[in-house]
Scaffold this motif. Structure first.
Motif, PDB file in Angstrom:
ATOM      1  N   GLY A 219      25.403 -11.350   7.862  1.00  0.00           N
ATOM      2  CA  GLY A 219      25.524 -11.037   9.282  1.00  0.00           C
ATOM      3  C   GLY A 219      25.761 -12.208  10.206  1.00  0.00           C
ATOM      4  O   GLY A 219      25.945 -12.019  11.421  1.00  0.00           O
ATOM      5  N   GLN A 220      25.766 -13.430   9.680  1.00  0.00           N
ATOM      6  CA  GLN A 220      25.998 -14.596  10.530  1.00  0.00           C
ATOM      7  C   GLN A 220      27.429 -14.601  11.061  1.00  0.00           C
ATOM      8  O   GLN A 220      28.368 -14.309  10.334  1.00  0.00           O
ATOM      9  CB  GLN A 220      25.757 -15.884   9.732  1.00  0.00           C
ATOM     10  N   GLY A 221      27.604 -14.923  12.317  1.00  0.00           N
ATOM     11  CA  GLY A 221      28.938 -15.013  12.908  1.00  0.00           C
ATOM     12  C   GLY A 221      29.456 -13.732  13.507  1.00  0.00           C
ATOM     13  O   GLY A 221      30.453 -13.739  14.221  1.00  0.00           O
ATOM     14  N   GLY A 222      28.806 -12.609  13.185  1.00  0.00           N
ATOM     15  CA  GLY A 222      29.208 -11.338  13.772  1.00  0.00           C
ATOM     16  C   GLY A 222      30.553 -10.827  13.305  1.00  0.00           C
ATOM     17  O   GLY A 222      31.170  -9.983  13.972  1.00  0.00           O
ATOM     18  N   LEU A 223      31.030 -11.285  12.152  1.00  0.00           N
ATOM     19  CA  LEU A 223      32.332 -10.842  11.645  1.00  0.00           C
ATOM     20  C   LEU A 223      32.144  -9.728  10.616  1.00  0.00           C
ATOM     21  O   LEU A 223      31.106  -9.629   9.971  1.00  0.00           O
ATOM     22  CB  LEU A 223      33.076 -12.015  11.006  1.00  0.00           C
ATOM     23  N   ASP A 224      33.173  -8.905  10.477  1.00  0.00           N
ATOM     24  CA  ASP A 224      33.137  -7.809   9.512  1.00  0.00           C
ATOM     25  C   ASP A 224      33.582  -8.336   8.146  1.00  0.00           C
ATOM     26  O   ASP A 224      34.729  -8.185   7.736  1.00  0.00           O
ATOM     27  CB  ASP A 224      34.048  -6.671   9.981  1.00  0.00           C
ATOM     28  N   VAL A 225      32.653  -8.978   7.442  1.00  0.00           N
ATOM     29  CA  VAL A 225      32.950  -9.575   6.146  1.00  0.00           C
ATOM     30  C   VAL A 225      32.571  -8.592   5.045  1.00  0.00           C
ATOM     31  O   VAL A 225      31.471  -8.034   5.056  1.00  0.00           O
ATOM     32  CB  VAL A 225      32.171 -10.893   5.957  1.00  0.00           C
ATOM     33  N   THR A 226      33.465  -8.383   4.096  1.00  0.00           N
ATOM     34  CA  THR A 226      33.207  -7.435   3.018  1.00  0.00           C
ATOM     35  C   THR A 226      33.063  -8.164   1.683  1.00  0.00           C
ATOM     36  O   THR A 226      33.465  -9.322   1.538  1.00  0.00           O
ATOM     37  CB  THR A 226      34.351  -6.419   2.898  1.00  0.00           C
ATOM     38  N   LEU A 227      32.496  -7.451   0.715  1.00  0.00           N
ATOM     39  CA  LEU A 227      32.415  -8.004  -0.628  1.00  0.00           C
ATOM     40  C   LEU A 227      33.813  -8.233  -1.206  1.00  0.00           C
ATOM     41  O   LEU A 227      34.024  -9.159  -2.000  1.00  0.00           O
ATOM     42  CB  LEU A 227      31.626  -7.063  -1.538  1.00  0.00           C
ATOM     43  N   GLY A 228      34.779  -7.423  -0.765  1.00  0.00           N
ATOM     44  CA  GLY A 228      36.155  -7.618  -1.196  1.00  0.00           C
ATOM     45  C   GLY A 228      36.720  -8.938  -0.704  1.00  0.00           C
ATOM     46  O   GLY A 228      37.431  -9.633  -1.441  1.00  0.00           O
ATOM     47  N   ASP A 229      36.403  -9.294   0.542  1.00  0.00           N
ATOM     48  CA  ASP A 229      36.839 -10.590   1.081  1.00  0.00           C
ATOM     49  C   ASP A 229      36.248 -11.727   0.250  1.00  0.00           C
ATOM     50  O   ASP A 229      36.939 -12.701  -0.086  1.00  0.00           O
ATOM     51  CB  ASP A 229      36.383 -10.746   2.533  1.00  0.00           C
ATOM     52  N   PHE A 230      34.971 -11.598  -0.052  1.00  0.00           N
ATOM     53  CA  PHE A 230      34.269 -12.615  -0.835  1.00  0.00           C
ATOM     54  C   PHE A 230      34.873 -12.732  -2.232  1.00  0.00           C
ATOM     55  O   PHE A 230      35.167 -13.836  -2.711  1.00  0.00           O
ATOM     56  CB  PHE A 230      32.785 -12.262  -0.911  1.00  0.00           C
ATOM     57  N   ALA A 231      35.082 -11.596  -2.897  1.00  0.00           N
ATOM     58  CA  ALA A 231      35.623 -11.603  -4.254  1.00  0.00           C
ATOM     59  C   ALA A 231      37.026 -12.195  -4.291  1.00  0.00           C
ATOM     60  O   ALA A 231      37.367 -12.975  -5.197  1.00  0.00           O
ATOM     61  CB  ALA A 231      35.636 -10.183  -4.820  1.00  0.00           C
TER      62      ALA A 231
END
Length: 282
Positions: free
Chosen positions: A216-228
């Motif tokens: 949740g840091q930064g308030g961005l919509d980060v997904t596990l797909g982005d991470f992978a």
């Protein structure tokens, strides 16, 4: 300074040390977690120190970021821990010299990689509790930094990963050739400064960056797909840059040295000392 042939042997023996450590998985896990944490410290230091420059659009921002992030790899090497990006060069060299098998090299590398990831996520959770990225220039820099990584195409991530680990592994390769701690620290500094200031991608540094975003840091919509996606393409790029461009290339240039044959030179026992340091400390 060690010869190229001796330096290949240093890294081959270092690969053996890593393989021995992996026979006790909990030791490998803790060592890898420490490296993930130290690289995360470099991330936070970079956002905090360079944030005011980046937010002010000061051209010195990238230079400051690279200068302070160099602390991360320096700590990894001198404090002692297992880092996936340098292992991407060292383990293939061990396999080429038949100090370990290719299958063993792949298994140890995966173990180091995921141990780094565990350490990065634990460190990210602790940073979340401190609140130091919740406001101010450091927080703004972090948010823009993560957003940029999400926006890169897979091809950009791959080739930035290649160039990053060319520089990181160049530093580790060259440090093994040198006899003094000051010399090792200097070459590590320049290699890290070059990759950070240039904007290249380091898969372990990105673990902390994305772990914070997923929490949740930064308030961005980060997904596990982005991470992978980042882990796969940057990781593969790092592997090519460190393992092929630096490791295999220097092994070819150095030529063949039979296993069990100690390189002959006037360096005395320095090559054995460097092998122990590289194998255990980074």
């Amino acid at each position: 300074m060690l010869s190229l042939e001796e330096t290949v042997e240093v890294h081959a023996h270092a690969a053996e040390h890593k393989s021995e450590l992996a026979k006790t998985p909990t030791r490998l896990l803790v060592s890898g977690m420490l490296a993930g944490m130290w690289i995360g410290v470099g991330d936070v230091l970079m956002w905090s120190a360079a944030g005011p420059f980046i937010v002010a659009d000061d051209p010195a921002g990238k230079l400051v970021a690279g200068t302070v992030f160099a602390a991360a790899l320096t700590i990894v090497v001198f404090a002692g821990s297992e880092l996936a990006t340098s292992a991407m060069m060292i383990l293939p060299l061990g396999a080429i010299r038949k100090a370990i098998t290719w299958l063993r090299a792949a298994g140890v590398l995966l173990g180091v990689f995921f141990s780094n990831m565990v350490g990065a996520f634990v460190f990210a959770w602790i940073i979340m509790q401190t609140g130091i990225l919740n406001e101010g220039a450091a927080g703004e820099f972090y948010a823009s930094y993560l957003e940029g990584k999400i926006e890169h195409t897979p091809a950009e991530l791959f080739f930035r990963g290649v160039m990053c680990n060319v520089l990181v592994c160049m530093a580790i390769w060259a440090a093994a050739r040198l006899k003094t701690e000051i010399g090792k620290a200097v070459i590590i500094f320049w290699g890290v400064l070059a990759f950070i200031a240039s904007g290249f991608e380091h898969v372990v540094a990105n673990m902390t960056t994305f772990a914070l975003g997923l929490m949740g840091q930064g308030g961005l919509d980060v997904t596990l797909g982005d991470f992978a996606t980042n882990m796969v393409f940057v990781g593969l790029g790092n592997l090519v840059g460190g393992g092929l461009v630096v490791g295999v290339a220097y092994a070819y240039v150095a030529g063949k040295v039979g296993r069990g044959q100690e390189p002959a030179s006037d360096a005395g026992d320095d090559w054995r000392t460097n092998a122990k340091e590289v194998g255990v400390e980074e």
